[in-house]
Design a protein around this motif. Structure first.
Motif, short mmCIF file in Angstrom:
data_model
loop_
_atom_site.label_atom_id
_atom_site.label_comp_id
_atom_site.label_asym_id
_atom_site.label_seq_id
_atom_site.Cartn_x
_atom_site.Cartn_y
_atom_site.Cartn_z
N ALA A 1 2.14 4.42 4.38
CA ALA A 1 0.98 4.53 5.26
C ALA A 1 1.42 4.98 6.64
O ALA A 1 2.42 4.48 7.17
CB ALA A 1 0.25 3.19 5.36
N PHE A 2 0.70 5.93 7.20
CA PHE A 2 0.95 6.43 8.55
C PHE A 2 -0.15 5.84 9.44
O PHE A 2 -1.34 6.11 9.23
CB PHE A 2 0.90 7.96 8.57
N THR A 3 0.23 5.01 10.41
CA THR A 3 -0.75 4.21 11.15
C THR A 3 -0.63 4.38 12.66
O THR A 3 0.35 4.91 13.19
CB THR A 3 -0.59 2.72 10.80
N THR A 4 -1.63 3.85 13.36
CA THR A 4 -1.62 3.76 14.80
C THR A 4 -0.89 2.49 15.22
O THR A 4 -0.47 1.69 14.39
CB THR A 4 -3.05 3.71 15.35
N ASP A 5 -0.78 2.29 16.54
CA ASP A 5 -0.16 1.08 17.06
C ASP A 5 -0.87 -0.18 16.59
O ASP A 5 -0.25 -1.23 16.39
CB ASP A 5 -0.15 1.09 18.60
N THR A 6 -2.18 -0.09 16.38
CA THR A 6 -2.95 -1.26 15.98
C THR A 6 -3.01 -1.45 14.46
O THR A 6 -3.67 -2.36 13.98
CB THR A 6 -4.39 -1.15 16.52
N PRO B 1 -3.68 8.94 17.33
CA PRO B 1 -2.25 9.26 17.23
C PRO B 1 -1.51 8.31 16.28
O PRO B 1 -1.70 7.10 16.32
CB PRO B 1 -1.75 9.09 18.67
N VAL B 2 -0.70 8.88 15.43
CA VAL B 2 0.15 8.10 14.54
C VAL B 2 1.42 7.71 15.28
O VAL B 2 2.10 8.57 15.85
CB VAL B 2 0.51 8.90 13.27
N THR B 3 1.73 6.42 15.30
CA THR B 3 2.94 5.95 15.96
C THR B 3 3.81 5.11 15.05
O THR B 3 4.93 4.76 15.41
CB THR B 3 2.59 5.09 17.19
N ARG B 4 3.33 4.79 13.87
CA ARG B 4 4.09 3.95 12.96
C ARG B 4 3.95 4.47 11.52
O ARG B 4 2.96 5.09 11.17
CB ARG B 4 3.60 2.50 13.00
N VAL B 5 4.94 4.20 10.72
CA VAL B 5 4.90 4.50 9.29
C VAL B 5 5.40 3.26 8.57
O VAL B 5 6.35 2.61 9.03
CB VAL B 5 5.78 5.71 8.92
N LYS B 6 4.77 2.89 7.48
CA LYS B 6 5.21 1.69 6.77
C LYS B 6 5.17 1.90 5.26
O LYS B 6 4.40 2.71 4.73
CB LYS B 6 4.37 0.49 7.16
N VAL B 7 6.02 1.15 4.58
CA VAL B 7 6.00 1.10 3.12
C VAL B 7 4.99 0.04 2.74
O VAL B 7 5.17 -1.14 3.05
CB VAL B 7 7.39 0.74 2.56
N GLN B 8 3.91 0.45 2.10
CA GLN B 8 2.88 -0.51 1.74
C GLN B 8 3.20 -1.26 0.46
O GLN B 8 2.98 -2.46 0.37
CB GLN B 8 1.54 0.20 1.56
N ARG B 9 3.68 -0.51 -0.52
CA ARG B 9 3.91 -1.14 -1.82
C ARG B 9 4.90 -0.31 -2.62
O ARG B 9 4.97 0.91 -2.48
CB ARG B 9 2.61 -1.30 -2.61
N VAL B 10 5.66 -0.99 -3.48
CA VAL B 10 6.62 -0.33 -4.35
C VAL B 10 6.40 -0.84 -5.78
O VAL B 10 6.28 -2.05 -6.00
CB VAL B 10 8.07 -0.62 -3.92
N THR B 11 6.31 0.07 -6.73
CA THR B 11 6.37 -0.31 -8.14
C THR B 11 7.58 0.38 -8.75
O THR B 11 7.96 1.48 -8.32
CB THR B 11 5.09 0.09 -8.90
N LYS B 12 8.19 -0.26 -9.72
CA LYS B 12 9.37 0.33 -10.36
C LYS B 12 9.38 -0.03 -11.83
O LYS B 12 9.06 -1.15 -12.22
CB LYS B 12 10.64 -0.13 -9.66
N VAL B 13 9.74 0.95 -12.63
CA VAL B 13 9.79 0.76 -14.08
C VAL B 13 11.10 1.32 -14.59
O VAL B 13 11.70 2.19 -13.96
CB VAL B 13 8.60 1.46 -14.78
N PRO B 14 11.58 0.83 -15.73
CA PRO B 14 12.80 1.42 -16.29
C PRO B 14 12.64 2.92 -16.47
O PRO B 14 11.60 3.40 -16.93
CB PRO B 14 12.93 0.70 -17.64
N ALA B 15 13.65 3.67 -16.08
CA ALA B 15 13.57 5.13 -16.14
C ALA B 15 13.25 5.62 -17.55
O ALA B 15 12.54 6.61 -17.73
CB ALA B 15 14.87 5.76 -15.65
N ALA B 16 13.75 4.90 -18.55
CA ALA B 16 13.51 5.30 -19.94
C ALA B 16 12.05 5.09 -20.36
O ALA B 16 11.61 5.63 -21.37
CB ALA B 16 14.42 4.51 -20.88
N GLU B 17 11.28 4.30 -19.57
CA GLU B 17 9.88 4.02 -19.89
C GLU B 17 8.93 4.60 -18.84
O GLU B 17 7.75 4.25 -18.82
CB GLU B 17 9.65 2.52 -20.01
#
Length: 314
Positions: free
Chosen positions: A110-115, A150-166
């Motif tokens: 997510a690309f966000t403002t200061d708030t 204005p965008v002043t921050r960037v954040k990782v909101q969520r991560v999902t991960k699965v076995p590469a073979a699946e």
């Protein structure tokens, strides 16, 4: 109406400008060019980030360009060259896999403002990160909507991960199985959720189907979730979803596709609400399992409907 993605509520690492408070440090590469002429182009200012990773993913720096100078700009003015309409805003990230098998990661930025107001979202898939290995990349915001703050921050909101073979695959090389399977983003209305499952025969042989996909529900650690009844047919949950037809045999020739669907309600009454982030899907007996991430917010309903395979154009 598109279903709001639950990842938008997840906590995340935050990126700040180098001039803000926190653990960021100015990158020497982001300063003005003291040797260039008037208006000389130099790399846009970056902020180095030392926030902890989110599920193995951390952002290492953020780039927030300044405005381009006028032709009469003074010596040492800074600007960033970019495509017309492009914001030039980006974040560098690193994905680290501390597990014991290769994983495919899907990361929501997510690309966000200061708030904290979100001005843009991006989703990145990083395939086949080896066990104990890491992968670096850059995510670009692209065009910023007219009138956006204005965008002043960037954040990782969520991560999902699965076995590469699946890992699901909507594009790219055809899997060794000859079948490509993935889930779409789904739709929601009045608490009813519908997520489509798509199956493409990208191989060289015919594929015979007769019945329903086999499903295994998995929690955030990809462990089995008990107590949920999987019911055949969308009508078991609600009528009119498009997945009410009984199963019928069909053969997919190379290049042809089929679809099914997951149907549920997020009603919450007495008891503990159940959320299921991962679903392992087996298209037919003997097929390679594929793990998709439909983010099932099942509430306290205790049931999930699945439609029979049918032709994609049917």
């Amino acid at each position: 109406m598109r279903r709001p993605h639950p990842c938008l509520l997840a906590p995340a690492a935050v990126l700040l400008l180098a001039t803000a408070c926190g653990t960021e440090h100015a990158d020497p590469a982001g300063g003005a060019d003291s040797t260039g002429g008037a208006g000389a182009a130099v790399p846009a200012p970056r902020a180095i980030v030392t926030d902890p990773p989110v599920d193995g993913v951390r952002v290492t720096s953020v780039t927030l360009p300044t405005a381009s100078p006028s032709p009469a700009a003074s010596l040492g003015s800074v600007h960033a060259d970019r495509l017309h309409g492009d914001s030039g805003i980006s974040a560098a990230y690193q994905v680290g896999n501390d597990g014991d098998e290769a994983m495919t990661y899907t990361v929501f930025f997510a690309f966000t403002t200061d708030t904290g107001e979100v001005m843009g979202n991006k989703k990145v898939t990083v395939s086949g990160v080896a066990a104990g290995g890491s992968r670096n990349g850059t995510v670009d915001l692209g065009v910023l909507a007219p009138g956006a703050s204005p965008v002043t921050r960037v954040k990782v909101q969520r991560v999902t991960k699965v076995p590469a073979a699946e890992a699901p695959s909507e594009t790219g090389a055809c899997p060794a199985s000859g079948l490509r399977l993935w889930a779409d983003d789904g739709d929601a209305a009045m608490g009813l959720r519908v997520v489509g499952l798509h199956l493409e025969n990208c191989g060289k042989r015919d594929c015979a189907l007769d019945g329903y996909p086999r499903l295994s529900l998995l929690d955030e650690n990809r462990e089995p979730v008990d107590g949920i009844r999987i019911r055949h047919g969308g009508a078991a949950i609600a009528s009119g979803t498009g997945f009410d037809d009984p199963p019928a045999p069909l053969t997919l020739k190379p290049g042809e596709s089929a679809r099914s669907g997951l149907v549920w309600r997020n009603t919450t009454l007495a008891g503990t609400a159940v959320n299921v982030p991962y679903v392992r899907v087996v298209a037919k007996p003997g097929a390679r399992p594929v793990t998709v991430t439909p983010e099932l917010d099942l509430g306290t309903t205790g049931q999930l409907g699945v439609g029979a395979w049918k032709r994609a154009d049917g």
